[in-house]
Design a protein around this motif. Structure first.
Motif, mmCIF file in Angstrom:
data_model
loop_
_atom_site.group_PDB
_atom_site.id
_atom_site.type_symbol
_atom_site.label_atom_id
_atom_site.label_comp_id
_atom_site.label_asym_id
_atom_site.label_seq_id
_atom_site.Cartn_x
_atom_site.Cartn_y
_atom_site.Cartn_z
ATOM 1 N N ALA A 206 0.645 -1.023 0.090
ATOM 2 C CA ALA A 206 -0.015 -0.197 -0.041
ATOM 3 C C ALA A 206 0.763 1.150 -0.030
ATOM 4 C CB ALA A 206 -0.888 -0.059 1.238
ATOM 5 N N GLU A 207 1.918 1.107 0.600
ATOM 6 C CA GLU A 207 2.834 2.356 0.852
ATOM 7 C C GLU A 207 3.544 2.721 -0.553
ATOM 8 O OE1 GLU A 207 6.805 4.042 3.506
ATOM 9 O OE2 GLU A 207 5.623 2.407 3.946
ATOM 10 N N ALA A 208 3.868 1.540 -1.479
ATOM 11 C CA ALA A 208 4.535 1.727 -2.673
ATOM 12 C C ALA A 208 3.521 2.373 -3.640
ATOM 13 C CB ALA A 208 5.171 0.353 -2.977
ATOM 14 N N LEU A 209 2.121 1.799 -3.478
ATOM 15 C CA LEU A 209 1.347 2.064 -4.508
ATOM 16 C C LEU A 209 0.898 3.531 -4.353
ATOM 17 C CD1 LEU A 209 -0.932 -1.205 -4.823
ATOM 18 C CD2 LEU A 209 0.335 -0.052 -6.511
ATOM 19 N N ASP B 126 2.828 5.935 -3.173
ATOM 20 C CA ASP B 126 3.980 6.903 -3.125
ATOM 21 C C ASP B 126 3.903 7.625 -4.323
ATOM 22 O OD1 ASP B 126 6.486 8.175 -2.970
ATOM 23 O OD2 ASP B 126 7.503 6.324 -2.090
ATOM 24 N N PRO B 127 4.015 9.117 -4.274
ATOM 25 C CA PRO B 127 3.968 9.734 -5.832
ATOM 26 C C PRO B 127 5.205 9.735 -6.447
ATOM 27 C CG PRO B 127 3.028 10.993 -3.865
ATOM 28 C CD PRO B 127 3.772 9.837 -3.320
ATOM 29 N N ALA B 128 6.352 9.187 -5.866
ATOM 30 C CA ALA B 128 7.523 9.070 -6.511
ATOM 31 C C ALA B 128 7.559 7.715 -7.305
ATOM 32 C CB ALA B 128 8.884 8.991 -5.551
ATOM 33 N N PHE B 129 6.870 6.623 -6.717
ATOM 34 C CA PHE B 129 6.997 5.452 -7.344
ATOM 35 C C PHE B 129 5.787 5.419 -8.535
ATOM 36 C CE2 PHE B 129 5.320 0.846 -7.401
ATOM 37 C CZ PHE B 129 6.443 0.313 -7.985
ATOM 38 N N GLN B 130 4.699 6.302 -8.620
ATOM 39 C CA GLN B 130 3.660 6.534 -9.385
ATOM 40 C C GLN B 130 4.256 7.164 -10.579
ATOM 41 O OE1 GLN B 130 0.411 8.415 -7.605
ATOM 42 N NE2 GLN B 130 0.138 6.868 -6.063
ATOM 43 N N ARG B 131 5.234 8.223 -10.418
ATOM 44 C CA ARG B 131 5.763 9.064 -11.300
ATOM 45 C C ARG B 131 6.698 8.401 -12.152
ATOM 46 N NH1 ARG B 131 6.203 13.108 -7.242
ATOM 47 N NH2 ARG B 131 8.201 12.620 -6.825
ATOM 48 N N ALA C 263 8.534 -4.938 -1.530
ATOM 49 C CA ALA C 263 7.124 -5.010 -2.322
ATOM 50 C C ALA C 263 7.045 -4.055 -3.510
ATOM 51 C CB ALA C 263 6.198 -4.190 -1.179
ATOM 52 N N ALA C 264 7.894 -3.243 -3.842
ATOM 53 C CA ALA C 264 7.976 -2.323 -4.902
ATOM 54 C C ALA C 264 8.334 -3.483 -5.976
ATOM 55 C CB ALA C 264 8.700 -1.335 -4.982
ATOM 56 N N SER C 265 9.432 -4.154 -5.835
ATOM 57 C CA SER C 265 9.760 -5.149 -6.871
ATOM 58 C C SER C 265 8.873 -6.102 -7.282
ATOM 59 C CB SER C 265 11.066 -5.970 -6.239
ATOM 60 O OG SER C 265 12.160 -5.118 -5.967
ATOM 61 N N LEU C 266 8.049 -6.776 -6.410
ATOM 62 C CA LEU C 266 6.814 -7.508 -6.567
ATOM 63 C C LEU C 266 6.111 -6.750 -7.352
ATOM 64 C CD1 LEU C 266 6.716 -9.792 -3.367
ATOM 65 C CD2 LEU C 266 7.763 -10.339 -5.497
#
Length: 282
Positions: free
Chosen positions: A48-51, A53-58, A256-259
């Protein structure tokens, strides 16, 4: 086949399982950082934190813009070169195959370092030529850095995919090409209406590999970012994961971000395959 599956389990399955385990936990410090760290179960909290995160989305937005420019340029150039080498007027075909493939033989990190040198003012002959012509182009500018990254990737992969397309063209029956010539089709019409349609499966496969590779882009933007600081340390999804893991020391969030990245790559592969199959059937 047993040695293959053993190696596959150790080098692929085990890391994925371990990443899944790490993604369910987070480490928290106590005592203002002097009490050590404590691992606690967070469930899907890291996802949930990764999804969120605006940086991850950008980072995915950056890759989407990159793909919109890079894929047509790379696929188009590779296909054009393959058609030229396959044409009846081409000479020294083996030489050009090797020459076009050579950039891919250079490791990606080395290629990025070479182009980083060629982009740097004061030491780059390319920049000197541009300045002598009275033109202004900052390879590390906020708007120009994207094209610098695309150039590195295209330079490395055009020749590789050209070889794949050329191999597909060689599988076309010569009788089909002769029939097109007898029917009055010129070289351009034969290429567009006979050759390209008959290697659709090869084009789709190349497009699939290109999309999966693009979403994992790391080395070129990472090195360009050393000079083009406006890109940010989390410009691409893999750079985001690297930054979270090794600069932020949040390995649970990085796992989590990798998966999530692997899941998105799988969905993208499915979509590209479906679209490609419809194109082949049309």
């Amino acid at each position: 086949m047993i040695p293959f599956f053993v190696l596959f389990a150790v080098a692929t399955i085990a890391p994925i399982v371990y990443a899944g385990y790490m993604s369910l936990y987070t480490e928290k410090s106590s005592g203002l950082g002097f009490g050590g760290t404590e691992r606690s179960f967070t469930g899907l909290g890291n996802f949930a934190e990764a999804l969120g995160d605006p940086a991850f989305q950008r980072s995915f937005g950056h890759i989407a813009v990159y793909c919109l420019i890079y894929i047509p340029v790379m696929i188009g150039a590779a296909l054009a070169l393959a058609l030229l080498v396959d044409s009846a007027l081409a000479r020294a075909k083996r030489f050009f195959q090797i020459a076009y493939y050579m950039p891919h033989a250079v490791p990606g990190l080395v290629a990025s370092m070479v182009w980083l040198y060629l982009y740097t003012p004061g030491i780059s002959p390319i920049v000197d030529v541009i300045e002598n012509l009275g033109l202004g182009w900052n390879f590390f500018g906020q708007d120009e850095a994207l094209y610098s990254i695309i150039n590195v990737s295209a330079w490395q992969w055009i020749g590789y995919n050209m070889i794949i397309f050329y191999a597909g063209l060689q599988a076309i029956p010569r009788e089909t090409l002769e029939a097109a010539t007898v029917d009055g089709a010129g070289a351009m019409r034969t290429a567009l209406q006979v050759k390209i349609p008959m290697i659709r499966s090869t084009v789709v496969l190349t497009l699939l590999f290109t999309c999966v590779g693009a979403i994992q882009l790391f080395d070129a933007p990472k090195l360009v970012q050393l000079r083009a600081t406006e890109l940010g340390v989390d410009w691409s999804p893999t750079m985001y994961i690297y930054n979270v893991a090794f600069d932020g020391h949040d390995y649970g969030l990085a796992a989590a971000a990798s998966l999530l990245l692997a899941l998105i790559a799988g969905v993208l592969s499915f979509v590209v395959t479906k679209i490609g199959n419809r194109w082949k059937e049309s």
